[in-house]
Motif scaffolding. Structure first.
Motif, PDB file in Angstrom:
ATOM      1  N   THR A 223       0.674  -1.135   0.019  1.00 20.16           N
ATOM      2  CA  THR A 223      -0.088   0.025  -0.135  1.00 20.16           C
ATOM      3  C   THR A 223       0.732   1.415   0.034  1.00 20.16           C
ATOM      4  O   THR A 223       1.932   1.262   0.575  1.00 20.16           O
ATOM      5  CB  THR A 223      -0.969  -0.032   1.273  1.00 20.16           C
ATOM      6  OG1 THR A 223      -1.685   1.236   1.053  1.00 20.16           O
ATOM      7  CG2 THR A 223      -0.129  -0.275   2.474  1.00 20.16           C
ATOM      8  N   ASN A 225      -0.609   3.598   1.306  1.00 15.84           N
ATOM      9  CA  ASN A 225      -1.028   4.189   2.472  1.00 15.84           C
ATOM     10  C   ASN A 225      -0.640   3.325   3.821  1.00 15.84           C
ATOM     11  O   ASN A 225      -1.445   2.831   4.222  1.00 15.84           O
ATOM     12  CB  ASN A 225      -2.551   4.344   2.616  1.00 15.84           C
ATOM     13  CG  ASN A 225      -3.077   5.176   1.461  1.00 15.84           C
ATOM     14  OD1 ASN A 225      -2.603   6.620   1.743  1.00 15.84           O
ATOM     15  ND2 ASN A 225      -3.982   4.944   0.587  1.00 15.84           N
ATOM     16  N   GLN A 227       0.309   4.285   6.588  1.00 15.56           N
ATOM     17  CA  GLN A 227      -0.020   4.767   7.881  1.00 15.56           C
ATOM     18  C   GLN A 227      -1.376   4.005   8.320  1.00 15.56           C
ATOM     19  O   GLN A 227      -1.805   3.891   9.448  1.00 15.56           O
ATOM     20  CB  GLN A 227      -0.196   6.046   7.778  1.00 15.56           C
ATOM     21  CG  GLN A 227      -1.609   6.549   7.284  1.00 15.56           C
ATOM     22  CD  GLN A 227      -1.533   6.791   5.527  1.00 15.56           C
ATOM     23  OE1 GLN A 227      -0.466   6.211   5.036  1.00 15.56           O
ATOM     24  NE2 GLN A 227      -2.637   7.080   5.125  1.00 15.56           N
ATOM     25  N   GLN A 242       5.669   8.926  -3.385  1.00 16.25           N
ATOM     26  CA  GLN A 242       4.838   8.420  -2.492  1.00 16.25           C
ATOM     27  C   GLN A 242       5.713   7.170  -1.918  1.00 16.25           C
ATOM     28  O   GLN A 242       6.927   6.795  -2.694  1.00 16.25           O
ATOM     29  CB  GLN A 242       3.563   7.665  -3.250  1.00 16.25           C
ATOM     30  CG  GLN A 242       2.628   8.519  -3.519  1.00 16.25           C
ATOM     31  CD  GLN A 242       1.362   8.004  -4.049  1.00 16.25           C
ATOM     32  OE1 GLN A 242       1.533   7.096  -4.960  1.00 16.25           O
ATOM     33  NE2 GLN A 242       0.088   8.303  -3.907  1.00 16.25           N
ATOM     34  N   THR A 263       9.921  -0.849   2.964  1.00 11.27           N
ATOM     35  CA  THR A 263       9.440   0.358   2.177  1.00 11.27           C
ATOM     36  C   THR A 263      10.210   0.999   1.251  1.00 11.27           C
ATOM     37  O   THR A 263      11.386   1.020   1.495  1.00 11.27           O
ATOM     38  CB  THR A 263       9.307   1.282   3.643  1.00 11.27           C
ATOM     39  OG1 THR A 263       8.370   0.772   4.703  1.00 11.27           O
ATOM     40  CG2 THR A 263       8.374   2.762   3.041  1.00 11.27           C
ATOM     41  N   TYR A 395       4.590   6.075  11.604  1.00 14.09           N
ATOM     42  CA  TYR A 395       3.774   6.492  10.829  1.00 14.09           C
ATOM     43  C   TYR A 395       3.147   7.746  11.222  1.00 14.09           C
ATOM     44  O   TYR A 395       3.044   8.030  12.357  1.00 14.09           O
ATOM     45  CB  TYR A 395       2.414   5.401  11.202  1.00 14.09           C
ATOM     46  CG  TYR A 395       2.951   4.079  11.072  1.00 14.09           C
ATOM     47  CD1 TYR A 395       2.933   3.216  10.073  1.00 14.09           C
ATOM     48  CD2 TYR A 395       3.444   3.569  12.357  1.00 14.09           C
ATOM     49  CE1 TYR A 395       3.481   1.999  10.011  1.00 14.09           C
ATOM     50  CE2 TYR A 395       3.890   2.248  12.371  1.00 14.09           C
ATOM     51  CZ  TYR A 395       4.083   1.459  11.225  1.00 14.09           C
ATOM     52  OH  TYR A 395       4.773   0.195  11.039  1.00 14.09           O
ATOM     53  N   ASP A 424       0.685  13.983   5.161  1.00 17.02           N
ATOM     54  CA  ASP A 424       0.339  13.122   3.928  1.00 17.02           C
ATOM     55  C   ASP A 424       1.738  12.235   3.727  1.00 17.02           C
ATOM     56  O   ASP A 424       1.745  11.485   2.671  1.00 17.02           O
ATOM     57  CB  ASP A 424       0.044  14.081   2.600  1.00 17.02           C
ATOM     58  CG  ASP A 424      -0.976  14.841   2.708  1.00 17.02           C
ATOM     59  OD1 ASP A 424      -2.070  14.355   3.439  1.00 17.02           O
ATOM     60  OD2 ASP A 424      -1.147  15.895   2.197  1.00 17.02           O
ATOM     61  N   GLY A 426       2.350   9.299   5.224  1.00 21.94           N
ATOM     62  CA  GLY A 426       2.373   7.729   5.062  1.00 21.94           C
ATOM     63  C   GLY A 426       2.928   7.164   6.289  1.00 21.94           C
ATOM     64  O   GLY A 426       2.963   7.676   7.581  1.00 21.94           O
TER      65      GLY A 426
END
Lengths: 462, 462
Positions: A223, A225, A227, A242, A263, A395, A424, A426
């Motif tokens: 993802t 996202n 977070q 991102q 990540t 996060y 934003d 993440g």
């Protein structure tokens, strides 16, 4: 299956632990998707696998501790089934592979249990987690809520004691799973670039796992996202800037799990801001791996990580004040709201069905209910043979930030104004699987890139 | 989801069909693999999807026919859940998408059902196929066996009547699923060559399906032992001269199934012996597709296929005597022991959980218990909007051959000596999905190679 000696030894040890009574083990059934004959892939119960190794549905087993009898219950297939399913070995032949000579048809289980009850034997069983097992336990014990109310604490503790310590063969299985997981990450990192859907990478990874005849050990998290911690949505397109969090792992053919998180910068390069946070997480992860050795409480390593994260946050101006007090209060949990890791083995959260308090805590280490500690699945002293995940993360969770800010929570420790710059951002998490050895620890599996340089080197290079 | 009008229309029609009483629909729960928090991918109940479209766990719904009320039961998530799972729309917002304004928390379901029972209303529900639903129905109806004993035949018949006829939007979904299935077969056929494991091809196919955000509609059959009909083992290495049977299909995001079978020569070329059998199956499949039109009984098409297969077998010297008599006796079922096909829709065997006798048979077409007809899932008259699989096959099943031979069964029709030459032949099946139209039929999806020339053209050409 392992050699039959492994299973015999485990069952004999269990008899010593439990001392008397009858122990019931219910294997899993096929799980229907949208009708009975259309099941998900079969997954045997892990404790059943641990003591009996038999990996097919509709089995039960009993250990009569007093009479030293191990019995497998199951029905042989008839000629009709052989026509449709091909040749199948008999229950007797299969049970022999687990070192068991006594087998009975399934319908003898109820009689066996009821006879034991009549003789005044204590009947032990584990808490059921599948509805079909709830029903079966209810029928066997003549009480629909028996599964919920009358599972055996002695049995839970005995199983946790045994399954926590992995033997060489088990560690080898986990390294086989990790070898496939290594392959999936190599491919995934190369695929990571702007314009690709999350699901394309996730599908590719799972396809590789299946190509080896393995399954995924748990639903893949993949993802932008990161977070959102419990997030299995794969419908986003990756965009420059991102961060892609991938938390996934293969399960070996003997059903040992692996669990890795990386990540990855969607665009191939971390931004300076991302680098700063990434380095804190990487440092936290490396330090906690270094700290792993027998006799150390995992909670202390968790605290050490919390300290590294809090200090890092302070350096970036996201936290403020006295970090000892902030940690004591639990303010760091805004950024690191989960535990450092968990045991892994036949289950990715090993033995979670037996209860985290039995698996991760003991008389010497009691559970805390502080936010950030409450989610620490595992806290107790490490022993040689434990395999732990080590997975710190940072996060920025808008819902949690807004909640705490709205409550004016920890305003002495948290710089809510500065946090807006990271709203934003993440999340970042890095995870490996680590064996506790006699002298310290060993990170399992072949290394998967995790330094900034190594991650950037491979990302997007298809 | 489809437009809310679709669901409103279906529920209104259901009210007309059922006339009075209360209809309960229970959505599916997450299915645990090895512990509660580690589930398989979620699959909603198909009938729940059909009438409500809501694709997430822990829902129920009620249609009160007398009071013309449609109610969705479900619990909204709290702030804790939002922190871990991200923002979730409310039950009310979601129910609106299905055209339903009235929602209640889950714990109101029991009260609603019990009030209806007290008022003397008839309570309708479908037979449960998941153990958690068995438990829930038992609790709602105050009787543990209610699910087994008291499901509503009126409701089953009404649902079968509606779900059997697919609307345009449903056919489009099935063609989306087929488009992905087409891609998987293109890749699989190219990959098929000696030295590759079955699982490598199966994993690649499933990976493609997942890459599209779809799932597989049923466990993939991909085997060099096509004669074993229920066979999900993927551990063999392909060898020159073998036939690979692949029976698989993707499920679209709205959960419409596809179901395709192809038989591929592992070495890229069919042997002369394989060609002979393949042509019979291909001819049988083409003829049966040609025969599909409204008003024709599917059983008659099955019989026509049986005839083609029997004649073909006789020509090869594998059968003998009078083929009319052989068919009447069921001797062809040695080679073609299953039915020609089944309805397909939200389930790959559509509505199989409601009972094959309701789905595939009716007052005009009763089930036969002859071997080979007993396995015919669907026999009744075709109607426009039905989607059928058409999947004849010829198999040499050693266990079945030996059984019949041992019983001296049909020695007047079967040349057991000649069959020995085919003992290791395996099996051949060819399957497509066919829509019954007003004027005849339409094969759904883009064509996937199935003539000998087209299959050989693509096989192994990676």
């Amino acid at each position: 299956m392992f050699d039959s000696k492994v299973y015999i030894q485990r069952r004999n040890r269990l008899k010593e632990q439990i001392k008397s009574g009858l122990i019931i083990f219910l294997g899993n059934e096929e799980s229907p998707m949208n009708y009975s004959a259309n099941p998900y892939h079969f997954r045997q119960d892990s404790t059943f696998l641990y003591f009996f190794g038999l990996d097919f549905p509709s089995l039960a087993a009993v250990i009569d501790v007093d009479e030293e009898r191990d019995i497998v219950f199951g029905n042989d297939v008839g000629i009709e089934d052989i026509i449709w399913m091909g040749f199948q070995p008999s229950i007797k032949e299969r049970a022999m592979q687990a070192g068991i000579e006594e087998t009975m048809p399934l319908d003898k289980l109820e009689e066996t249990v009821k006879t034991a009850v009549q003789k005044g034997k204590k009947v032990h069983f584990l808490p059921p987690y599948r509805p079909e097992t709830v029903i079966k336990i209810g029928q066997l014990m003549n009480h629909p809520d028996a599964g919920k109310d009358h599972s055996s604490e002695d049995l839970i503790k005995a199983v946790v004691e045994q399954r926590s310590v992995k033997i060489k063969e088990e560690v080898e299985e986990m390294e086989k799973a990790l070898s496939v997981t290594h392959e999936t990450y190599s491919v995934a990192m190369r695929m990571t670039k702007p314009g690709i859907y999350e699901r394309e990478i996730a599908g590719k990874m799972e396809g590789i796992v299946l190509s080896h005849g393995y399954t995924i050990a748990f639903p893949t998290i993949l993802t932008i996202n990161g977070q959102i911690l419990h997030n299995h949505y794969h419908g986003n397109i990756l965009k420059e800037g991102q961060l892609l969090v991938i938390d996934s792992g293969a399960e070996s053919s003997l059903h040992y799990a692996s669990d890795i998180t990386r990540t990855i910068p969607a665009g191939g390069k971390f931004s300076p801001k991302q680098k700063e946070i990434y380095e804190i997480v990487l440092n936290a992860q490396g330090s906690s791996i270094d700290a792993i050795k027998p006799g150390t409480k995992f909670r202390d390593i968790h605290l050490q990580v919390a300290r590294i994260i809090a200090d890092g946050m302070k350096e970036l101006g996201l936290m403020k004040g006295d970090m000892d007090e902030a940690l004591e209060a639990g303010a760091h949990a805004l950024f690191f709201p989960h535990g450092l890791g968990h045991q892994i083995g036949l289950d990715v959260h090993d033995m979670e069905n037996l209860g985290e308090n039995y698996v991760g805590y003991d008389d010497k280490t009691k559970r805390s209910d502080k936010f950030g500690f409450a989610y620490l699945r595992f806290a107790r002293e490490l022993q040689p043979g434990f395999v732990m995940t080590v997975e710190p993360g940072i996060y920025f969770i808008p819902a949690l930030i807004d909640k705490w800010k709205g409550e004016n929570k920890f305003t002495q420790f948290i710089n809510y104004e500065k946090i807006e710059e990271y709203r934003d951002f993440g999340g970042i998490r890095i995870e490996d699987d680590v064996l506790v050895t006699e002298s310290g620890h060993r990170v399992l599996g072949m290394p998967i890139p995790k330094t900034i340089e190594d991650v950037e080197e491979i990302t997007g290079k298809e």
